[in-house]
Design an enzyme around this catalytic site. Structure first.
Site, PDB file in Angstrom:
ATOM      1  N   ARG A   1       2.447   0.059   9.889  1.00 34.50           N
ATOM      2  CA  ARG A   1       2.186  -0.017   8.784  1.00 34.50           C
ATOM      3  C   ARG A   1       2.205   1.522   8.301  1.00 34.50           C
ATOM      4  O   ARG A   1       1.546   1.688   8.727  1.00 34.50           O
ATOM      5  CB  ARG A   1       1.652  -1.050   8.061  1.00 34.50           C
ATOM      6  CG  ARG A   1       0.034  -1.549   9.147  1.00 34.50           C
ATOM      7  CD  ARG A   1      -0.850  -0.248   9.710  1.00 34.50           C
ATOM      8  NE  ARG A   1      -0.952   0.330   8.173  1.00 34.50           N
ATOM      9  CZ  ARG A   1      -1.812   1.428   7.846  1.00 34.50           C
ATOM     10  NH1 ARG A   1      -1.670   2.240   8.817  1.00 34.50           N
ATOM     11  NH2 ARG A   1      -2.063   2.172   6.321  1.00 34.50           N
ATOM     12  N   GLY A   2       1.859   1.610   6.587  1.00 29.76           N
ATOM     13  CA  GLY A   2       1.715   2.668   5.898  1.00 29.76           C
ATOM     14  C   GLY A   2       3.200   2.903   6.086  1.00 29.76           C
ATOM     15  O   GLY A   2       3.873   3.295   6.243  1.00 29.76           O
ATOM     16  N   ALA A   3       3.157   3.804   4.694  1.00 30.41           N
ATOM     17  CA  ALA A   3       4.237   4.092   3.971  1.00 30.41           C
ATOM     18  C   ALA A   3       4.856   4.837   4.261  1.00 30.41           C
ATOM     19  O   ALA A   3       6.628   4.220   5.275  1.00 30.41           O
ATOM     20  CB  ALA A   3       4.658   4.542   2.053  1.00 30.41           C
TER      21      ALA A   3
ATOM     22  N   GLN B   1      -7.692  -2.293   7.113  1.00 30.38           N
ATOM     23  CA  GLN B   1      -7.031  -1.081   7.463  1.00 30.38           C
ATOM     24  C   GLN B   1      -8.048   0.581   7.916  1.00 30.38           C
ATOM     25  O   GLN B   1      -8.337   1.472   8.806  1.00 30.38           O
ATOM     26  CB  GLN B   1      -6.289  -0.483   6.948  1.00 30.38           C
ATOM     27  CG  GLN B   1      -5.055  -1.329   7.300  1.00 30.38           C
ATOM     28  CD  GLN B   1      -4.775  -2.040   5.624  1.00 30.38           C
ATOM     29  OE1 GLN B   1      -6.261  -3.268   5.656  1.00 30.38           O
ATOM     30  NE2 GLN B   1      -4.143  -2.762   5.342  1.00 30.38           N
TER      31      GLN B   1
ATOM     32  N   ASP C   1       1.390   5.126  -1.450  1.00 29.38           N
ATOM     33  CA  ASP C   1       2.713   3.938  -1.111  1.00 29.38           C
ATOM     34  C   ASP C   1       4.031   4.127  -2.750  1.00 29.38           C
ATOM     35  O   ASP C   1       4.782   4.595  -1.875  1.00 29.38           O
ATOM     36  CB  ASP C   1       2.701   2.155  -1.165  1.00 29.38           C
ATOM     37  CG  ASP C   1       1.459   2.077   0.404  1.00 29.38           C
ATOM     38  OD1 ASP C   1       0.518   2.520   0.026  1.00 29.38           O
ATOM     39  OD2 ASP C   1       2.294   1.362   1.409  1.00 29.38           O
TER      40      ASP C   1
ATOM     41  N   ASN D   1      -1.049   2.464  -4.169  1.00 26.31           N
ATOM     42  CA  ASN D   1      -1.183   2.282  -2.492  1.00 26.31           C
ATOM     43  C   ASN D   1      -2.227   0.688  -2.457  1.00 26.31           C
ATOM     44  O   ASN D   1      -2.908   0.470  -3.889  1.00 26.31           O
ATOM     45  CB  ASN D   1      -2.144   4.098  -2.943  1.00 26.31           C
ATOM     46  CG  ASN D   1      -3.231   4.126  -1.674  1.00 26.31           C
ATOM     47  OD1 ASN D   1      -2.616   3.486  -0.439  1.00 26.31           O
ATOM     48  ND2 ASN D   1      -4.003   4.539  -1.229  1.00 26.31           N
TER      49      ASN D   1
END
Ligand code: MRU
Length: 359
Positions: free
Chosen positions: A56-58, A206, A247, A257
């Site tokens: 995950r994480g753009a 997160q 994001d 985001n």
């Protein structure tokens, strides 16, 4: 799929590794309890890893998808019509988690590369080289942004400062080093960090699971708090900056985001803190006029209903929007690898993206 435990904790966290044969992704759902790397051998497995938030994480999602296409091409081996041969893989990866615009960006890069390769003898090898180059240039961008963001923090005040962050925009969310955490890493190395205040970031945690873990590994002083403590901390402590990732950034500078980012920007404005967004230009979507035009990702409401090992039955439906839109006028600065944009608006964003911007 093969599961493999890494025994050595590396100084710099690696969420994505190309082994030479397979794509090895750190299963972020198991952190910080377990460090398990999962080998991915085809695009379908990579798409599932993105959907299930194993990765995950753009930027990390975009990089993983690029490797997904390289894996697909290798499985196909030879084709007279590569575009048709890879069409399903592109489509499956593209729809895995569309809110992170880096996914569409990375797949566009791979498609562009493919179009230039028609007739080439080694399309799989060339697509792998393209994925590796997307990965490497993301790390390079993070290092550049780290330096630019650190300089802004230093310009504001030379003494060590308290900085708040949200979600995880670290090495885990990127090719390595991190966007918001890249700035925090660089600021810490320059002696500018007193304490990092980490929002736990419900419901995926997160902050407590990933950001706290990353900062602890590098011995960057940090404190974890519940999201709803942010206003109180801003009022009672000398916090100078909120530093977050993104994001997707719209053409007017609005930032999409993790849920809670908008609330922090409103609070930062009220309490006189500066608000910094750190994102590579691959996160900027000039085709999105304003942030509100983007569909906000909603995830399974079940994510809200677990308290420890107990499942709550609230007796009412639960609602789980996981991103929000922070309007550009609440943002002091957007830091990209191309330069910084202070008080972002449409004209400044267009200048930045057309390379006219100077920092
Ligand atoms: O839902 P997630 O965990 O993928 O959300 C990620 C974030 O909001 C990050 O802060 C953002 O992607 C920036 S990553 C460098």
């Amino acid at each position: 799929m093969q599961h493999q435990k890494q025994s050595v904790v590396e100084a710099s966290v690696k969420a994505i590794e190309w082994s030479g044969m397979v794509l090895r992704l750190l299963d972020q759902r198991l952190l910080p309890g377990e460090e398990v790397y999962v080998d991915h051998e085809n695009a379908q497995q990579v798409a599932k890893a993105i959907r299930d938030m194993l990765v995950r994480g753009a930027p990390a999602i975009g990089i993983a998808a690029a490797y997904g296409i390289a894996l697909a091409a290798r499985r196909i081996g030879h084709s007279d019509d590569w575009e048709s041969a890879l069409a399903n893989d592109f489509a499956e990866l593209e729809s895995a988690r569309p809110a992170a615009i880096n996914l569409a960006w990375a797949l566009r890069m791979m498609r562009d590369r493919l179009q230039r390769l028609l007739g080439h003898a080694d399309v799989p090898g060339q697509l792998l080289a393209a994925a590796i180059s997307i990965h490497e240039s993301d790390i390079e961008s993070n290092r550049t942004m780290g330096k630019l963001g650190m300089q802004l923090i230093r310009k504001h005040q030379k003494a060590p400062q308290n900085i708040m962050t949200h979600c995880n925009a670290g090495a885990l969310a990127t090719g390595g080093y991190g966007t918001a955490l890249g700035v925090i890493r660089a600021a810490h190395a320059a002696g500018l960090v007193d304490t990092v205040y980490i929002n736990e970031t419900r419901p995926g945690l997160q902050g407590s699971r990933l950001t706290a873990w990353e900062l602890a590994q590098e011995q960057i002083p940090a404190l974890l708090h519940v999201d709803s403590a942010a206003a109180h901390l801003m009022k009672t402590l000398a916090i100078t900056w909120v530093v977050v990732g993104a994001d997707r950034v719209a053409a007017n500078g609005d930032v999409i985001n993790r849920i809670g980012t908008y609330a922090l920007a409103v609070l930062a404005m009220h309490h006189g803190l500066r608000f910094m967004v750190v994102a590579p230009s691959s996160t900027i979507d000039m085709s999105l006029e304003v942030g509100e035009d983007a569909a906000v990702e909603e995830r399974d409401a079940e994510e809200l209903l677990l308290a420890g090992s107990q499942r709550i039955d609230p007796g009412v439906p639960a609602f789980n929007p996981v991103f929000d839109v922070t309007p550009a006028d609440l943002i002091d600065v957007i830091v990209t690898e191309k330069g910084i944009v202070e008080r972002p608006d449409g004209t400044k964003m267009a200048d930045l993206m057309s390379h006219k911007h100077l920092h």
